[in-house]
Design a protein around this motif. Structure first.
Motif: not given
Length: 160
Positions: A83-92, A127-134
């Motif tokens: 989930d995190f990796e899919a989301a971070i790939k979209r951050c330009p 901060s909007a990435m899934p499962h981020v705690t820190k």
């Protein structure tokens, strides 16, 4: 696939100039153009050569700041990571992202225009990435080394 001295010579030449014409590359490594082309095709098909690109200057494009960001997730479950990796790939603004061992789960290199832009990236993306705690951010003061070329010959001099 094991690399011989000609493959290494081809790779070294391409690391210096990815736009070198096949005729010039063939001459440089001592092959005919057709043999050089076949070798190049094999290096590409094997995945040794992953692609060709223009290297742009972040500063010239207005990104004066580089942030190094350490991210911790809520767990190391496969779904959490994917989930995190899919989301971070979209951050330009993310230039690189690595899954890590140790204290943090990921380390990112981020280009930002300035501190205000980084704050936006932090708020809207990180901060909007899934499962981020820190999130732990550091800012590069000066770039010392940013290589795209890797040393290919073991007899290269040491770093001392």
């Amino acid at each position: 696939m094991p690399l011989d001295r000609i493959d290494i010579a081809i790779l070294e030449a391409l690391q210096k100039d990815g736009r070198i014409p096949n005729a010039a590359l063939a001459e440089k490594v001592g092959l005919s153009q057709s043999a050089c082309s076949r070798r190049l095709d094999n290096l590409e098909k094997s995945g040794t050569i992953r692609g060709y690109h223009a290297r742009l200057s972040n500063a010239a494009l207005g990104h004066q700041m580089t942030a190094i960001v350490h991210i911790s997730l809520s767990g190391q479950f496969e779904k959490t990571l994917s989930d995190f990796e899919a989301a971070i790939k979209r951050c330009p603004n993310v230039l690189s992202c690595h899954l890590m061992s140790g204290e943090y789960d990921y380390i990112l290199r981020i280009a930002a225009k300035d501190l205000v832009d980084y704050e936006r990236i932090h708020k809207e993306w990180l901060s909007a990435m899934p499962h981020v705690t820190k999130i732990n951010s550091s800012f590069a003061l000066r770039e010392i080394v940013d290589r795209t070329a890797v040393g290919l010959r073991p007899e290269m001099p040491s770093c001392r």
